[in-house]
Design an enzyme around this catalytic site. Sequence first.
Site, mmCIF file in Angstrom:
data_model
loop_
_atom_site.group_PDB
_atom_site.id
_atom_site.type_symbol
_atom_site.label_atom_id
_atom_site.label_comp_id
_atom_site.label_asym_id
_atom_site.label_seq_id
_atom_site.Cartn_x
_atom_site.Cartn_y
_atom_site.Cartn_z
ATOM 1 N N HIS A 1 0.883 -1.571 0.173
ATOM 2 C CA HIS A 1 0.072 -0.128 0.337
ATOM 3 C C HIS A 1 1.217 1.178 0.026
ATOM 4 C CE1 HIS A 1 -2.353 3.207 0.949
ATOM 5 N NE2 HIS A 1 -3.761 2.566 1.263
ATOM 6 N N ASP B 1 1.342 3.651 1.563
ATOM 7 C CA ASP B 1 1.073 4.251 2.762
ATOM 8 C C ASP B 1 2.206 3.995 3.630
ATOM 9 O OD1 ASP B 1 -0.262 6.849 2.107
ATOM 10 O OD2 ASP B 1 -2.102 6.169 3.181
ATOM 11 N N LYS B 2 2.011 2.091 3.190
ATOM 12 C CA LYS B 2 2.963 1.548 3.877
ATOM 13 C C LYS B 2 4.273 1.267 3.163
ATOM 14 C CE LYS B 2 0.972 1.190 7.410
ATOM 15 N NZ LYS B 2 1.956 1.193 8.300
ATOM 16 N N GLU C 1 9.798 11.700 6.994
ATOM 17 C CA GLU C 1 9.076 11.762 6.613
ATOM 18 C C GLU C 1 9.097 11.174 4.822
ATOM 19 O OE1 GLU C 1 6.566 11.591 8.010
ATOM 20 O OE2 GLU C 1 7.615 13.035 9.915
ATOM 21 N N GLU D 1 14.651 15.915 9.947
ATOM 22 C CA GLU D 1 15.343 16.393 10.274
ATOM 23 C C GLU D 1 16.585 15.569 10.892
ATOM 24 O OE1 GLU D 1 11.723 18.459 9.900
ATOM 25 O OE2 GLU D 1 12.298 17.442 11.667
ATOM 26 N N LYS E 1 -5.646 -4.395 -0.101
ATOM 27 C CA LYS E 1 -6.372 -4.164 1.818
ATOM 28 C C LYS E 1 -7.430 -5.173 2.436
ATOM 29 C CE LYS E 1 -7.343 -0.005 1.914
ATOM 30 N NZ LYS E 1 -8.290 1.733 1.863
ATOM 31 N N PHE F 1 -8.372 -4.012 -10.855
ATOM 32 C CA PHE F 1 -7.205 -3.563 -10.005
ATOM 33 C C PHE F 1 -5.856 -3.469 -10.492
ATOM 34 C CE2 PHE F 1 -5.994 -2.975 -5.097
ATOM 35 C CZ PHE F 1 -5.215 -1.826 -5.810
ATOM 36 N N ASP G 1 -1.937 5.965 -6.037
ATOM 37 C CA ASP G 1 -2.190 6.534 -5.333
ATOM 38 C C ASP G 1 -0.666 6.727 -4.379
ATOM 39 O OD1 ASP G 1 -4.075 8.694 -2.956
ATOM 40 O OD2 ASP G 1 -4.524 6.276 -1.546
ATOM 41 N N ALA G 2 -1.050 8.688 -4.313
ATOM 42 C CA ALA G 2 0.742 8.551 -3.843
ATOM 43 C C ALA G 2 0.825 8.654 -2.498
ATOM 44 C CB ALA G 2 0.550 10.418 -3.514
ATOM 45 N N ARG H 1 0.251 8.062 7.517
ATOM 46 C CA ARG H 1 -1.430 7.618 7.258
ATOM 47 C C ARG H 1 -2.002 6.608 7.761
ATOM 48 N NH1 ARG H 1 -3.064 11.054 2.637
ATOM 49 N NH2 ARG H 1 -1.758 9.040 1.312
ATOM 50 N N LYS H 2 -1.653 5.210 8.105
ATOM 51 C CA LYS H 2 -2.661 4.277 9.198
ATOM 52 C C LYS H 2 -2.005 4.452 10.441
ATOM 53 C CE LYS H 2 -4.263 3.185 4.644
ATOM 54 N NZ LYS H 2 -4.036 5.159 4.619
ATOM 55 N N LYS I 1 10.607 7.747 12.979
ATOM 56 C CA LYS I 1 11.100 8.214 13.989
ATOM 57 C C LYS I 1 11.866 7.555 15.278
ATOM 58 C CE LYS I 1 6.791 10.644 14.065
ATOM 59 N NZ LYS I 1 5.138 11.361 15.163
ATOM 60 N N LYS J 1 11.786 9.989 20.562
ATOM 61 C CA LYS J 1 9.666 10.906 20.323
ATOM 62 C C LYS J 1 9.390 9.795 21.085
ATOM 63 C CE LYS J 1 12.325 13.477 16.824
ATOM 64 N NZ LYS J 1 13.830 12.904 16.745
ATOM 65 N N ASP K 1 6.075 9.892 20.838
ATOM 66 C CA ASP K 1 5.231 9.255 19.967
ATOM 67 C C ASP K 1 5.680 7.415 19.704
ATOM 68 O OD1 ASP K 1 3.728 11.556 20.328
ATOM 69 O OD2 ASP K 1 4.201 11.801 17.690
#
Length: 398
Positions: free
Chosen positions: A16, A18-19, A44, A57, A176, A244, A252-253, A258-259, A279, A283, A285
């Site tokens: 995918h 995003d992955k 990123e 960074e 998916k 598909f 798709d970008a 995002r997941k 990260k 961090k 997060d």
Amino acid sequence: MRSSYLFTSESVSEGHPDKVSDQISDAIVDLFLSKDPEARIACETLTTTQLVVLAGEIRCKGVYENGQWAPGALEEIERTVRDTVKRIGYEQDGFNWKSLRFENNLHGQSAHIAQGVDASGNKDEGAGDQGIMFGYACNETPGLMPATLYYSHKILEKMAADRHSGEADFLEPDAKSQVTLAFENGKPVRATALVVSTQHSAALSNPEGQRKLRDYAKNVMEAILPSGWLPADDAIYVNPTGLFEIGGPDGDAGLTGRKIIVDTYGGAAPHGGGAFSGKDPTKVDRSAAYVSRYLAKNVVAAGLADRCTIQLSYAIGVAEPLSLYVDTHGTGKIDEAKIEAVLPQLVRLTPRGIRTHLALNKPIYQPTAAYGHFGRTPNGDFFPWEKTDLMDALKQAF
């Protein structure tokens, strides 16, 4: 708490878009941590048709110091990116590990962030950002994860394994899944709807090929789900929009982070909002979300509750957490306030305490970036937050 209901979670495959971005970002984290365990990384990734862009960074001894790249560093970063795309399996006209364009826009970490995070004198290392983090565990599956997400991941993991082995050579990387389960008395008892959308080769772009694809996907679902859980045929959806062929970053970008619901608990528990991939473990997060899962899993594994949610909060530059909250959702055998009092005695919940306890300053992150950060099997240095080595101490405490 409701006892009978339907609940749904989704997963996305390693292909995918995003992955793909998450895996590239974590490959960069691993690269820098392999050079410098105290490296600072916030990477990123953007992926789109024949393009990968890095931004963020960094600070890393032997790679990027005093505003300068070490000899060969830029080439090693690009090689890492292309190798990641190759491993996933993208060698298509619209996204090809060999011929994609690559941009590296990584630069030095802000000195104003560094001064708050770094330890100095009597000051302990501070949190890399403010925020809230959640951990969750439940006894629905062997890995103490929500069943809907567990089976969603397992379906796609099996399909990816078949694609890589050649057993299902008609599959392409992007896919998916979605699993809806019926719960009775708070426990999952059967599937009521299953969805798989998967990129496929041109050879399956015909009625016979689509039937083959449906039969294959249905067989995977049946193999993954417990016996007797498969729903009726009209509740099984395979590529419900039709063909598909075009997928991945060409279709798709993709962007890092995002997941986050796929990465955590499939919507069965809260999420603090911060992404993990790209990260380093200063961090919170990332590291505090990992230790929250670790603590929640050990609470459930110790038999103190059937479900457990833990929240931690931090302020940037401050070492100690601002709050610790435990919720056992009415399933606990021990008062939650007593659990809250014991947990910090077992693990120091400062950024450095978390990193030390879980040994997070290692290149262990790329495997987390597909099929979930939680519910995985601890293996050597990998997935240490999935260990249940606090069980005995928790039992003795009560």
